[in-house]
Scaffold this motif. Structure first.
Motif, PDB file in Angstrom:
ATOM      1  N   HIS A  77     -54.173 -19.067  28.056  1.00 53.15           N
ATOM      2  CA  HIS A  77     -53.604 -18.736  28.604  1.00 53.15           C
ATOM      3  C   HIS A  77     -53.620 -17.371  29.473  1.00 53.15           C
ATOM      4  O   HIS A  77     -53.891 -17.217  30.864  1.00 53.15           O
ATOM      5  CB  HIS A  77     -52.126 -19.137  28.083  1.00 53.15           C
ATOM      6  CG  HIS A  77     -51.049 -18.630  29.076  1.00 53.15           C
ATOM      7  ND1 HIS A  77     -50.283 -19.366  29.643  1.00 53.15           N
ATOM      8  CD2 HIS A  77     -50.117 -17.475  28.666  1.00 53.15           C
ATOM      9  CE1 HIS A  77     -49.321 -18.642  30.357  1.00 53.15           C
ATOM     10  NE2 HIS A  77     -49.339 -18.125  29.569  1.00 53.15           N
ATOM     11  N   MET A  78     -54.229 -16.711  28.778  1.00 55.16           N
ATOM     12  CA  MET A  78     -53.807 -15.060  29.362  1.00 55.16           C
ATOM     13  C   MET A  78     -55.034 -15.154  30.307  1.00 55.16           C
ATOM     14  O   MET A  78     -54.936 -14.529  31.238  1.00 55.16           O
ATOM     15  CB  MET A  78     -54.085 -13.868  28.515  1.00 55.16           C
ATOM     16  CG  MET A  78     -53.852 -12.967  28.879  1.00 55.16           C
ATOM     17  SD  MET A  78     -53.663 -11.239  27.291  1.00 55.16           S
ATOM     18  CE  MET A  78     -52.966 -12.377  26.523  1.00 55.16           C
ATOM     19  N   LEU A  79     -55.994 -15.333  30.060  1.00 55.58           N
ATOM     20  CA  LEU A  79     -57.001 -15.871  30.662  1.00 55.58           C
ATOM     21  C   LEU A  79     -56.998 -16.646  32.604  1.00 55.58           C
ATOM     22  O   LEU A  79     -57.138 -15.717  33.309  1.00 55.58           O
ATOM     23  CB  LEU A  79     -58.362 -16.236  30.296  1.00 55.58           C
ATOM     24  CG  LEU A  79     -59.373 -16.428  30.718  1.00 55.58           C
ATOM     25  CD1 LEU A  79     -60.262 -14.609  31.538  1.00 55.58           C
ATOM     26  CD2 LEU A  79     -60.902 -17.253  29.963  1.00 55.58           C
ATOM     27  N   GLY A  80     -56.501 -17.578  32.167  1.00 57.93           N
ATOM     28  CA  GLY A  80     -55.797 -18.009  33.704  1.00 57.93           C
ATOM     29  C   GLY A  80     -54.999 -17.825  34.057  1.00 57.93           C
ATOM     30  O   GLY A  80     -55.393 -17.501  35.507  1.00 57.93           O
ATOM     31  N   LEU A  81     -54.659 -16.947  33.830  1.00 60.87           N
ATOM     32  CA  LEU A  81     -53.048 -15.672  34.670  1.00 60.87           C
ATOM     33  C   LEU A  81     -54.129 -14.579  35.513  1.00 60.87           C
ATOM     34  O   LEU A  81     -53.865 -14.499  36.429  1.00 60.87           O
ATOM     35  CB  LEU A  81     -51.873 -15.375  33.811  1.00 60.87           C
ATOM     36  CG  LEU A  81     -50.993 -14.513  34.018  1.00 60.87           C
ATOM     37  CD1 LEU A  81     -50.085 -14.965  35.471  1.00 60.87           C
ATOM     38  CD2 LEU A  81     -50.514 -14.500  33.281  1.00 60.87           C
ATOM     39  N   ASP A 117     -46.859 -19.270  38.708  1.00 59.08           N
ATOM     40  CA  ASP A 117     -47.599 -21.074  38.006  1.00 59.08           C
ATOM     41  C   ASP A 117     -48.082 -21.096  36.895  1.00 59.08           C
ATOM     42  O   ASP A 117     -48.172 -22.160  36.884  1.00 59.08           O
ATOM     43  CB  ASP A 117     -48.569 -20.478  39.415  1.00 59.08           C
ATOM     44  CG  ASP A 117     -48.141 -20.876  40.784  1.00 59.08           C
ATOM     45  OD1 ASP A 117     -47.176 -21.462  41.454  1.00 59.08           O
ATOM     46  OD2 ASP A 117     -48.496 -20.670  42.078  1.00 59.08           O
ATOM     47  N   ALA A 118     -48.515 -19.672  36.491  1.00 54.61           N
ATOM     48  CA  ALA A 118     -49.381 -19.831  35.697  1.00 54.61           C
ATOM     49  C   ALA A 118     -47.936 -20.411  34.210  1.00 54.61           C
ATOM     50  O   ALA A 118     -48.398 -20.950  33.314  1.00 54.61           O
ATOM     51  CB  ALA A 118     -49.660 -17.717  34.831  1.00 54.61           C
ATOM     52  N   LEU A 159     -52.834  -7.565  26.110  1.00 49.40           N
ATOM     53  CA  LEU A 159     -51.616  -7.742  27.221  1.00 49.40           C
ATOM     54  C   LEU A 159     -51.082  -6.940  27.959  1.00 49.40           C
ATOM     55  O   LEU A 159     -51.024  -7.149  28.977  1.00 49.40           O
ATOM     56  CB  LEU A 159     -50.174  -8.193  26.345  1.00 49.40           C
ATOM     57  CG  LEU A 159     -49.207  -9.042  27.183  1.00 49.40           C
ATOM     58  CD1 LEU A 159     -49.398 -10.192  28.495  1.00 49.40           C
ATOM     59  CD2 LEU A 159     -48.118  -9.350  26.071  1.00 49.40           C
ATOM     60  N   ARG A 160     -51.238  -6.316  26.809  1.00 48.76           N
ATOM     61  CA  ARG A 160     -50.899  -4.802  27.170  1.00 48.76           C
ATOM     62  C   ARG A 160     -52.066  -4.191  28.049  1.00 48.76           C
ATOM     63  O   ARG A 160     -51.397  -3.208  29.687  1.00 48.76           O
ATOM     64  CB  ARG A 160     -51.001  -3.555  25.736  1.00 48.76           C
ATOM     65  CG  ARG A 160     -48.795  -3.751  25.364  1.00 48.76           C
ATOM     66  CD  ARG A 160     -49.179  -2.645  24.989  1.00 48.76           C
ATOM     67  NE  ARG A 160     -49.992  -2.018  23.481  1.00 48.76           N
ATOM     68  CZ  ARG A 160     -49.735  -2.530  22.555  1.00 48.76           C
ATOM     69  NH1 ARG A 160     -49.589  -3.347  22.613  1.00 48.76           N
ATOM     70  NH2 ARG A 160     -51.339  -2.391  21.452  1.00 48.76           N
ATOM     71  N   GLU A 161     -53.354  -4.192  27.821  1.00 46.03           N
ATOM     72  CA  GLU A 161     -54.542  -4.101  29.418  1.00 46.03           C
ATOM     73  C   GLU A 161     -54.523  -4.678  30.218  1.00 46.03           C
ATOM     74  O   GLU A 161     -53.969  -3.936  31.789  1.00 46.03           O
ATOM     75  CB  GLU A 161     -55.717  -4.088  28.614  1.00 46.03           C
ATOM     76  CG  GLU A 161     -55.916  -2.799  27.244  1.00 46.03           C
ATOM     77  CD  GLU A 161     -57.451  -4.223  26.911  1.00 46.03           C
ATOM     78  OE1 GLU A 161     -58.150  -4.835  27.058  1.00 46.03           O
ATOM     79  OE2 GLU A 161     -57.667  -2.913  25.724  1.00 46.03           O
TER      80      GLU A 161
END
Length: 202
Positions: free
Chosen positions: A70-74, A105-106, A131-133
């Motif tokens: 999910h984070m990669l997609g965002l 959208d994400a 996430l902070r990065e």
């Protein structure tokens, strides 16, 4: 905390890994966490249960990997949006709208899975640091546009970081549980309005 056992390196292994993840996402979304057993996930992915356990010791490890996906997609969505903003340099309302809608959208894709990730996904120290990065990278891009548009006050770096963090928090909570009578579109429009008011020149 259970995490994925290993990362695939060969193409065939990557395809198996991705198939297991996609099967888990579909069953978590459709049936919920409790009913989506590892046996059913393996069956849906078309692999043996041994192959699943080769990569994931349990369902928490699958959730962790889905959170990473999910984070990669965002990040990918925002990279496209921010690159377009760099090339087009639109006015403030369009700039704010593009950033807010990319984040929204994400969160509107696979809402059941999003809720599960929000409520149950393990959050080890490495994920929090990543996430902070990502937030700092997005904030640096937002700061660029604050300078370009001459808004955001004297400390535009801080303003950009707070904007990014608040947009993520507001959309995540409100899109998962919109107030009664409100649509997702209204939530997004309200977040855009709040950002524009916060950036209004004195």
């Amino acid at each position: 905390m259970p995490l994925p056992r290993k990362r695939p390196r060969q193409q065939r292994s990557k395809e198996t890994y991705d198939a297991i993840l996609e099967a888990a996402a579909q069953l978590f979304e459709r049936d919920g966490y409790a009913r989506a057993t590892t046996n059913r996930i393996a069956e849906r992915a078309g692999v043996s249960i041994g192959s699943l356990y080769q990569y994931f010791p349990d369902k928490d490890a699958l959730l962790y990997a889905l959170g990473e996906r999910h984070m990669l997609g965002l990040t990918s969505r925002l990279l496209v949006t921010l690159s377009e903003l760099r090339s087009t340099n639109p006015p403030l309302p369009q700039t704010v709208s593009a950033v807010v809608r990319a984040v929204a959208d994400a969160h509107t894709a696979e809402p059941g899975l999003q809720r599960l990730l929000y409520d149950r996904a393990p959050r080890p120290r490495e994920s929090a640091a990543r996430l902070r990065e990502v937030q700092q990278w997005i904030a640096a891009e937002v700061e660029h546009h604050l300078h370009r548009l001459a808004v955001g006050g004297p400390n535009r770096g801080l303003t950009a970081l707070l904007l990014v963090q608040s947009i993520e928090a507001q959309l995540h909570g409100a899109l998962l549980d919109p107030p009664e009578g409100c649509t997702a579109a209204q939530v997004v429009e309200t977040v855009e309005s709040l950002c524009l008011r916060a950036l209004a020149r004195p």
